[in-house]
Design an enzyme around this catalytic site. Structure first.
Site, mmCIF file in Angstrom:
data_model
loop_
_atom_site.group_PDB
_atom_site.id
_atom_site.type_symbol
_atom_site.label_atom_id
_atom_site.label_comp_id
_atom_site.label_asym_id
_atom_site.label_seq_id
_atom_site.Cartn_x
_atom_site.Cartn_y
_atom_site.Cartn_z
ATOM 1 N N HIS A 45 9.609 -10.932 17.499
ATOM 2 C CA HIS A 45 10.827 -11.689 17.783
ATOM 3 C C HIS A 45 11.100 -11.584 19.281
ATOM 4 C CE1 HIS A 45 15.226 -12.419 17.774
ATOM 5 N NE2 HIS A 45 15.068 -12.971 16.588
ATOM 6 N N ASP B 193 10.762 -2.407 15.404
ATOM 7 C CA ASP B 193 11.822 -3.379 15.169
ATOM 8 C C ASP B 193 11.930 -3.544 13.654
ATOM 9 O OD1 ASP B 193 13.214 -5.667 14.573
ATOM 10 O OD2 ASP B 193 12.234 -6.925 16.076
ATOM 11 N N GLN C 82 13.913 -6.870 9.880
ATOM 12 C CA GLN C 82 13.631 -7.577 8.628
ATOM 13 C C GLN C 82 13.193 -6.640 7.509
ATOM 14 O OE1 GLN C 82 14.313 -10.655 7.976
ATOM 15 N NE2 GLN C 82 14.854 -11.259 10.061
HETATM 16 N N1 PLP Z 1 13.918 -8.688 15.327
HETATM 17 C C1 PLP Z 1 13.672 -9.400 14.237
HETATM 18 C C2 PLP Z 1 12.366 -9.227 13.523
HETATM 19 C C3 PLP Z 1 14.634 -10.293 13.777
HETATM 20 O O1 PLP Z 1 14.395 -11.015 12.679
HETATM 21 C C4 PLP Z 1 15.844 -10.430 14.478
HETATM 22 C C5 PLP Z 1 16.842 -11.425 14.054
HETATM 23 O O2 PLP Z 1 16.535 -12.424 13.473
HETATM 24 C C6 PLP Z 1 16.062 -9.637 15.595
HETATM 25 C C7 PLP Z 1 15.074 -8.774 15.991
HETATM 26 C C8 PLP Z 1 17.342 -9.689 16.347
HETATM 27 O O3 PLP Z 1 18.385 -9.249 15.564
HETATM 28 P P1 PLP Z 1 19.902 -9.384 16.049
HETATM 29 O O4 PLP Z 1 20.066 -10.836 16.438
HETATM 30 O O5 PLP Z 1 20.714 -9.006 14.867
HETATM 31 O O6 PLP Z 1 20.062 -8.479 17.216
#
Ligand code: PLP
Length: 400
Positions: A118, A195, A198
């Site tokens: 992401h 991370d 998900q």
């Molecule tokens: N990492 C992953 C794999 C995600 O799916 C997301 C959000 O969709 C994020 C990071 C970022 O999360 P947030 O927007 O809640 O900080």
């Protein structure tokens, strides 16, 4: 076909019978237990924390710190000092990059991620590289949506100082095998960041068993409120990191000449925190703790299998991401049509999905697609929901 028993715990689903919600990877709906905890807090306990001379503040502080304990227990952290409140995954990874990054990398050092990350697990590292002269590398992703393990191993030979990988891909659902990826990264001496955005809603997370140094996640993707998340960090690393934001709450003693900082975890929590968010997130954890985790996993796996099988029967539909281990996410394309057009036609039929690059543009580039249509499932979805999805996709096909 029956609805899962948990569905009635989510008021929005009863209030919005006009739609089928299949955008759970973006954010989940909230159970009544979380909504009640938020209302209870504001109706009966609201005060600022850690600084009160009155009982309301003491009660708010106790509830806020109890929430931290709940989260520490949920992920099996050694201590609640290892649980830092953040706004979410994005802020958590930024915190690691800003406060640990410069201790770990210097000019020419490698940082290793993968092509499936992401943007919030890419851009903070790019910025760290700009500040320090470190070099960002990304392990390739195979057409199946799995990490190319040979390429990952080759890039580990360059001895990256930081390795940051997603637990589960938001765009494709691929579950990365952390039980082998983390030890191989630790073996070359890297700091390992995961991370977990998900993963937390779908699997039990044990940070000690995973062996990672940092684990980041967002409350809103696991039935908690928006605006709150967690960075788990190993205490030894957190101790040596400088604060990344400064102001009230994170200090021990301030003089005009110099300041000494608070102990963990407060050193990293400048300013009034999201008190209600933390309490709401702990309520979400309590809610999940009361459910049968294995039954939820089995239910979500059956949703994934059913959706994959029924969508695969739609002519001209291609599922993008065919990893052996997947979370409850199906990304797909319809021949000759743009994902946004498909999404609009599904919405018109009351089916809410996400379309586009899913904040994973390098992954889309690697797979040679501009974007996908993504349906993502949660414990409250039913097989009927999936029938509605595949019916709506078939109808959309005739209209494109
Ligand atoms: N990492 C992953 C794999 C995600 O799916 C997301 C959000 O969709 C994020 C990071 C970022 O999360 P947030 O927007 O809640 O900080």
């Amino acid at each position: 076909m029956t609805e899962p028993a948990w569905r009635s715990d989510f008021p929005l689903l009863a209030n919005r019978r006009d739609m089928v919600y299949l955008d759970n990877a973006a954010t989940t709906q909230k159970p009544k237990a979380v909504l009640d905890a938020l209302a209870r807090y504001y109706r009966g306990t609201n005060a600022n924390v850690h600084r009160g001379a009155h009982r309301l503040s003491d009660e708010a502080t106790a509830a806020f710190e109890a929430a931290r304990e709940t989260l520490a227990r949920r992920i099996n952290a050694r201590s609640s000092r290892e649980v830092l409140w953040t706004r979410g995954t994005t802020e958590a990874i930024n915190l690691v990059a800003a406060a640990h990054g410069p201790l770990a990398v210097g000019d020419g050092d490698r940082i290793l991620i993968t092509e499936m990350e992401h943007h919030s697990n890419i851009v903070p590292w790019q910025q760290l590289c700009q500040r320090t002269g470190a070099v960002l590398k990304a392990a390739r992703v195979l057409p199946s949506g799995e990490i190319d393990r040979d390429d990952f191993a080759a890039k580990l030979e360059e001895q990256p100082r930081i390795v940051s990988i997603s637990h589960v891909s938001n765009a494709l659902g691929t579950v990365n095998d952390l039980s082998s990826l983390v030890p191989s990264a630790k073996a070359v001496g890297a700091t390992v960041v995961v991370d977990g955005a998900q993963a937390v809603a779908h699997f039990d997370i044990d940070v000690q068993a995973l062996g990672c140094d940092f684990y980041a996640f967002s409350g809103h993707k696991m039935y908690g409120p928006t605006g709150i998340g967690v960075l788990y960090g190993r205490e030894e690393l957190l101790e040596e990191m400088p604060p990344w934001q400064s102001g009230g709450e994170m200090i021990e003693r301030v003089r005009i000449e110099e300041t000494t900082y608070a102990t963990l975890p407060f050193k990293f929590e400048a300013g009034t925190p999201d008190i209600s968010g933390a309490i709401g997130l702990a309520a979400a954890v309590d809610y999940l703790d009361d459910l049968d985790g294995e039954a939820i996993e089995a239910h979500e796996a059956s949703l994934l299998a059913y959706a994959s099988a029924s969508l695969n029967q739609v002519e001209g539909l291609r599922i993008v991401g065919t990893a052996r281990a997947k979370g409850p996410v199906v990304s797909f394309l319809l021949d000759g049509s743009h994902p946004h057009d498909v999404g609009t036609l599904l919405d018109q039929q009351g089916v809410a999905v996400r379309t586009g690059h899913h904040c994973a543009m390098p992954l889309m580039d690697a797979l040679g697609v501009a974007g996908t249509v993504r349906a993502s499932f949660s414990l409250y979805n039913s097989l009927e929901d999936i029938d509605k999805l595949s019916g709506a996709v078939r109808t959309a096909r005739t209209m494109l």
